[in-house]
Design an enzyme around this catalytic site. Structure first.
Site, PDB file in Angstrom:
ATOM      1  N   SER A  14       0.801  -1.224   0.000  1.00 13.54           N
ATOM      2  CA  SER A  14       0.000   0.000   0.000  1.00 13.54           C
ATOM      3  C   SER A  14       0.834   1.274   0.000  1.00 13.54           C
ATOM      4  O   SER A  14       0.310   2.346  -0.299  1.00 13.54           O
ATOM      5  CB  SER A  14      -0.944   0.021   1.211  1.00 13.54           C
ATOM      6  N   SER A  15       2.114   1.173   0.332  1.00 14.75           N
ATOM      7  CA  SER A  15       2.953   2.369   0.355  1.00 14.75           C
ATOM      8  C   SER A  15       4.414   1.988   0.198  1.00 14.75           C
ATOM      9  O   SER A  15       4.795   0.828   0.353  1.00 14.75           O
ATOM     10  CB  SER A  15       2.755   3.156   1.657  1.00 14.75           C
ATOM     11  N   ASP A 237      10.598  -8.573   1.933  1.00 15.94           N
ATOM     12  CA  ASP A 237      10.465  -7.698   3.103  1.00 15.94           C
ATOM     13  C   ASP A 237      10.374  -8.472   4.413  1.00 15.94           C
ATOM     14  O   ASP A 237      10.879  -8.021   5.447  1.00 15.94           O
ATOM     15  CB  ASP A 237       9.296  -6.723   2.945  1.00 15.94           C
TER      16      ASP A 237
END
Length: 488
Positions: A14-15, A237
């Site tokens: 989302s970012s 991540d």
């Protein structure tokens, strides 16, 4: 000793952020500063859910340029993102086709097809990876079946972080931790599994040998003309987040909490036994030859969608209202694939409660209460599965990532799991990214030494389990058969 300046590019679903880390070797002081933040969202292109990689690349470059504009000499750059998604390139390095997201439904039915043709146990024996319908294994098969014209045009397939590293350096790289998420890497050889790749129809020539974290891919030339090393960090991540998890000992578990919740433990050997297969456990690659034995849980994706649909901007206010509601009135299976990408998450949660004959959450606080309670109960179940798999209980659970700021969920997790929870660091993926860069720069020796740095610099909060809480009393009634494996 001079201060080291490392830049982490951390892209989420989302970012994205460009973060500057400053490290003083003497006192081992590590600070983070956000330089640039930008949104990331799916776009419909030709009927597919796609990532806007051109926009993301522009934002990455803008963030790097902002650092340089401040007169800071960057020692290195690293990029981490989500897993499984890829970009095709032709022989000239130009993009071929669309950068389709794992949330697109093009892989429907292909997991079952693979099981029928190759055998579920055989796929797991080769890869050791959890069965998820959007794994690259099934994405490539979908590509070959649905867009065969692209196969002859493409020369390389790069996972998302490797693609952005290529755009900065011009050099190709296939980083190991992210490569393992594809379900295409052989767990015994750490190379691409030809049997699995052959099933997809994608050429083996598209892929180079996976490289472990810590190599310099190439250099980015900044506007001032400096050549800055771009390091292959643990580019998945979650792999970076685990590196930054200040695990107390080998009996500590971790929960990387964000859009996805990844719960697991570190091991020097993979778990590919029948029990691991039945529990749909994944053995993703980590740094220094460690395995991330874990399980994917749908995570705060459900909450993110509800916040958007309910137009909630004050998350802390919502959490406060949620905490005042009674626990465990609305329970869903967060790992039901109906929640992967529904048209309306709020409506899907309500439908799931209705289907189960439960009360139906109506308000935003009730929807949030449903999500938090359901996640905590699922965390408890998964933690028990992992403990049974390794034959030893866990001493602590470390919650890292953005989700660890949710104090209500942290306490619910401690209560449901009956274990001490240590929350923090928040910026775990970024910190793990920086950790590998510092090791590559020879400032730190290994992951364990970096974790000492994290413990000395990060704010950590402890949550003690309350056996008399509503959710703790409910755990005994929580039936495992009410849940099913995520997309299994």
């Amino acid at each position: 000793m001079s201060i080291r300046h490392c830049v982490a590019v951390d892209l989420g679903a989302s970012s994205g952020r460009v973060m500057l880390a400053s490290y003083q070797p003497g006192p081992r002081a590590l600070t983070l500063r956000e330089i640039h933040r930008f949104t990331n969202s799916l776009q419909k292109v030709d009927g597919f859910d796609c990532w806007d990689v051109d926009s993301l690349e522009g934002e990455i470059r803008r963030g790097l340029e902002k650092v340089c504009e401040q007169g800071i000499l960057i020692d290195s750059i690293g990029i981490d993102t989500w897993g499984v998604d890829y970009v095709l390139l032709d022989k000239q390095g130009q993009r071929v086709g669309l950068p389709i997201s794992y949330r697109d439904d093009r892989t429907q039915g292909l997991l079952r097809h693979a099981e029928a043709q190759l055998g579920r146990a055989e796929i797991y024996r080769r890869s050791g990876i959890q069965f998820l319908p959007f794994n690259t294994l099934y994405q490539l098969r979908a590509l070959v079946e649905q867009q065969p014209e692209l196969v002859s045009q493409a020369a390389h397939a790069l996972l998302i972080p490797d693609y952005f590293s290529f755009r900065l350096t011009g050099n190709l790289n296939w980083e190991y931790t992210n490569a393992t998420t594809t379900q295409l890497v052989n767990i015994n050889s750490d190379s691409w599994d030809e049997t699995l790749l052959n099933w997809t129809g994608a050429p083996l020539a598209w892929f180079g040998k996976p490289t472990h974290p810590g190599n310099v891919i190439g250099h980015w030339i900044c506007p001032q003309g400096n050549r800055i090393p771009v390091v292959a960090v643990a580019s998945h991540d979650t792999a970076s987040a685990v590196i930054a998890s200040p695990l107390a000992d080998r009996h500590a578990a971790y929960l990387s909490s964000g859009t996805w919740s990844l719960m697991g433990f570190e091991s020097l050997t993979p778990y590919t036994c029948d029990a691991a297969l039945q529990a749909n456990i994944t053995n993703e690659g980590g740094a220094e030859g460690r395995y991330r034995v874990l399980k994917n849980i749908m995570g705060l994706w459900l909450l993110q969608r509800v916040l958007k649909e309910q137009n909630v901007s004050d998350l802390q206010g919502l959490i406060a209202r949620t905490a005042a509601l009674p626990a465990c009135r609305f329970i869903i299976d967060c790992n039901d694939d109906r929640f992967i990408n529904p048209a309306s998450m709020s409506a899907e949660i309500q439908a799931a409660c209705r289907d189960a004959g439960q009360p139906v959450p109506e308000s935003d606080a009730e929807l949030a209460r449903c999500i938090f309670d359901s996640l905590a109960l699922l965390y408890a179940r998964v933690l028990n599965e992992l403990a049974a798999l390794r034959g030893h209980p866990f001493s602590q659970l470390h919650i890292v990532g953005g989700g660890c700021q949710n104090t209500l969920l942290n306490q619910l997790c401690a209560d449901a799991c009956g274990i001490v929870v240590v929350a923090g660091p928040i910026e775990a993926s970024t910190l793990g990214n920086i950790g590998i860069q510092l090791m590559t720069l020879d400032e730190l020796a290994n992951v364990d030494e970096f974790r000492q740095v994290v413990r000395g610099n990060a704010a950590l909060t402890t949550f003690t389990p309350n056996p008399d809480s509503e959710i703790a009393r409910f755990v005994a009634q929580f039936q495992p058969q009410q849940t099913k494996e995520l997309c299994a």
